[in-house]
Write a protein that holds these residues in place. Structure first.
Motif, PDB file in Angstrom:
ATOM      1  N   UNK A   2       2.880   8.953  -3.792  1.00 61.32           N
ATOM      2  CA  UNK A   2       1.865   8.942  -4.853  1.00 61.32           C
ATOM      3  C   UNK A   2       2.366   9.670  -6.098  1.00 61.32           C
ATOM      4  N   UNK A   3       2.959  10.839  -5.910  1.00 62.48           N
ATOM      5  CA  UNK A   3       3.384  11.593  -7.090  1.00 62.48           C
ATOM      6  C   UNK A   3       4.573  10.911  -7.763  1.00 62.48           C
ATOM      7  N   UNK A   4       5.451  10.346  -6.933  1.00 65.32           N
ATOM      8  CA  UNK A   4       6.617   9.679  -7.525  1.00 65.32           C
ATOM      9  C   UNK A   4       6.187   8.419  -8.289  1.00 65.32           C
TER      10      UNK A   4
ATOM     11  N   UNK B 197       9.264   8.236   3.358  1.00 66.81           N
ATOM     12  CA  UNK B 197       8.803   9.394   2.590  1.00 66.81           C
ATOM     13  C   UNK B 197       7.370   9.703   3.002  1.00 66.81           C
ATOM     14  N   UNK B 198       6.902  10.940   2.800  1.00 68.06           N
ATOM     15  CA  UNK B 198       5.486  11.218   3.050  1.00 68.06           C
ATOM     16  C   UNK B 198       4.630  10.501   1.997  1.00 68.06           C
TER      17      UNK B 198
ATOM     18  N   UNK C 131       0.850  -1.201   0.000  1.00 68.07           N
ATOM     19  CA  UNK C 131       0.000   0.000   0.000  1.00 68.07           C
ATOM     20  C   UNK C 131       0.884   1.250   0.000  1.00 68.07           C
ATOM     21  N   UNK C 132       0.234   2.374  -0.254  1.00 69.44           N
ATOM     22  CA  UNK C 132       0.989   3.628  -0.283  1.00 69.44           C
ATOM     23  C   UNK C 132       1.614   3.907   1.097  1.00 69.44           C
TER      24      UNK C 132
END
Lengths: 186, 314
Positions: A158-160, A152-153, A142-143
């Protein structure tokens, strides 16, 4: 599945504790190393190196829940070193080309072509893009889990991931159209 | 499964790769070698460690002093073999050639462990009375050497290089001419061209014989007939140069040693070489012969995969 008391057993120097620790995490580390760009032979060596470092520094692992994340941080460094060394060795030519050829023929049956193609493609991405794809798309984490492993946050994850998927797709299609360098060949 | 290169793998296909278990032999080897590398003694804070180290040093000096005055005490040695479940190492004796196929292979020699990489081979020259002597014939291999007592020795010959073990874990690789020695733990002593030097922990050094020696010494005493032809061809291939010369050498090996020990290697590499030289028809012909003569090796899959990129397989 986290085994309670395993960390304590390892810290106390119990051989059976260490054996359980290695059995529980060796395969995972090997797969990380494999998908992060090492050949099967190098990945096996890297897994042993990671576990040897873990054994020396077990006191720095805060708790059972953090073992995976802690091991992943060690694996990243070991894999980065192994890839750097392999790069230098390739620069000097000799030996490695023979080893690579051997590694090409050494793999499990089944999704052989796909695995080789995915690994080749991941190897061409930047390390931070490759690792996020391995953790989320290949391993299905999962994220939140991935954010914890990579420290990491979740928003950054998600953006990466979005950028990494795009880079993977571009690389894949680019390799497919490049007849001179077929996917799966070293 | 046919791989569609024009479509990136979907989520399900990627997950399938991630969920597959690794080869049990590999998992067992990782655990086994990691157990071997386990630091002995419980780690304690630095101050205590230093105090303990000082005490150990004093005790060690006392024991050494006593040992010098009497016969050396016999040391309890844990054998390496039993820990591996699914890929237990074979026990190798003098005269044996440990040759790995598609997968790496482990062997114990006396109480030491040798891990031979895929397609590599190692010959046991001597394994008696605590003395082990090995020759690396091709490829790379890793050695985990147990503590050596006073009368014991562990030597590895690779090309014109002799490696004598002073400490413990190292790996070697050869392309037939140059040899690479990497030491992960302890120290080894390497003799190359009459010069002796030590390779310490964390170091990796390459040893090449002088140009004049390369031509005269391409064949090692005791090599299988024709080994030097295959060796020289592989060196040329790995350097990516003089492919025509490499093909000639492999063809020569095939004609002179059709049933030789490197027949499979020669045919396999010749086929790949013809592909690199863009001789697709010849490559297919060789691949068909390879499949006929060596139907049980997974190298056939490798050839199929490579041939797929130049057209239909034979």
């Amino acid at each position: 599945m986290i085994e309670r008391g395993l960390l304590e057993a390892c810290r106390a120097g119990s051989d059976s504790g260490w054996r359980r620790f290695f059995d529980a995490h060796g395969s995972q580390i090997y797969k990380w190393a494999l998908f992060l760009g090492l050949s099967s032979f190098q990945a096996e060596e890297a897994a042993q190196d990671v576990l040897a470092i873990a054994a020396r520094r077990i006191h720095s692992c805060p708790n059972e829940e953090a073992i995976s994340s802690w091991l992943y941080q060690i694996t990243r460094r070991v894999v980065a070193n192994a890839r750097r060394n392999a790069w230098w060795r390739r620069l000097w030519k000799r030996v490695d080309s023979i080893e690579d050829q051997a590694a090409l023929a050494h793999h499990a049956p089944g999704d052989l072509d796909l695995e080789l193609a995915v690994r080749s493609c991941l190897r061409l991405l930047s390390a931070r893009h490759a690792e996020i794809l391995v953790l989320m798309d290949v391993e299905g984490r999962s994220r939140e889990e991935t954010a914890q492993l990579l420290r990491l946050p979740p928003g950054t994850v998600a953006s990466r991931l979005r950028v990494a998927r795009e880079a993977f797709r571009t690389q894949w299609l680019g390799s497919a159209t490049d007849a001179s360098s077929p996917i799966g060949q070293p | 499964m046919m791989l569609d290169l024009h479509r990136p793998p979907n989520e399900e296909e990627l997950r399938r790769l991630g969920s597959g278990a690794i080869d049990p032999g590999t998992a067992a080897r990782i655990t086994h070698h990691s157990m071997q590398r386990l630091p002995r003694g419980s780690p304690v804070p630095w101050a205590q460690t230093i105090a303990l180290a000082s005490a150990s040093l004093c005790a060690g000096l006392l024991v050494s002093f006593l040992a010098l005055r009497s016969d050396p005490p016999s040391r309890e040695v844990t054998p390496l073999a039993p820990a591996l479940a699914s890929s237990s190492p074979t026990t190798a004796t003098a005269g044996m050639v440990i040759a790995a196929g598609e997968e790496s292979r482990d062997a114990t020699i006396l109480r030491h462990l040798v891990q031979v990489a895929p397609h590599a081979s190692v010959r046991v020259e001597r394994a008696a009375a605590g003395q082990v002597e090995l020759s690396v014939l091709k490829g790379s291999s890793r050695f985990a050497v147990e503590h050596l007592r006073e009368h014991e020795g562990f030597r590895v010959r690779v090309g014109t290089v002799l490696i004598e073990v002073v400490g413990t874990r190292f790996d070697v690789a050869t392309d037939g001419i140059c040899s690479v020695v990497g030491v992960s733990e302890g120290r080894v002593r390497v003799t190359s061209g009459g010069v002796r030097e030590a390779v310490s922990q964390g170091e990796r050094k390459t040893f090449c014989p002088p140009e004049s020696v390369r031509h005269g010494l391409s064949a090692h005493p005791g090599d299988e007939p024709g080994t030097e032809l295959v060796r020289e061809a592989l060196v040329l291939i790995s350097a990516g140069k003089e492919l025509e010369e490499a093909a000639t050498l492999l063809e020569r090996y095939r004609s002179e040693h059709r049933e030789g020990v490197f027949a499979e290697d020669a045919l396999f590499h010749l086929c790949i070489l013809e592909l690199r030289r863009a001789n697709a028809a010849r490559a297919r012909e060789l691949a068909a012969e390879f499949r006929r003569r060596f139907p049980n090796t997974t190298r056939n899959e490798t050839l199929d995969k490579l041939l797929k990129h130049v057209g239909s397989t034979p």
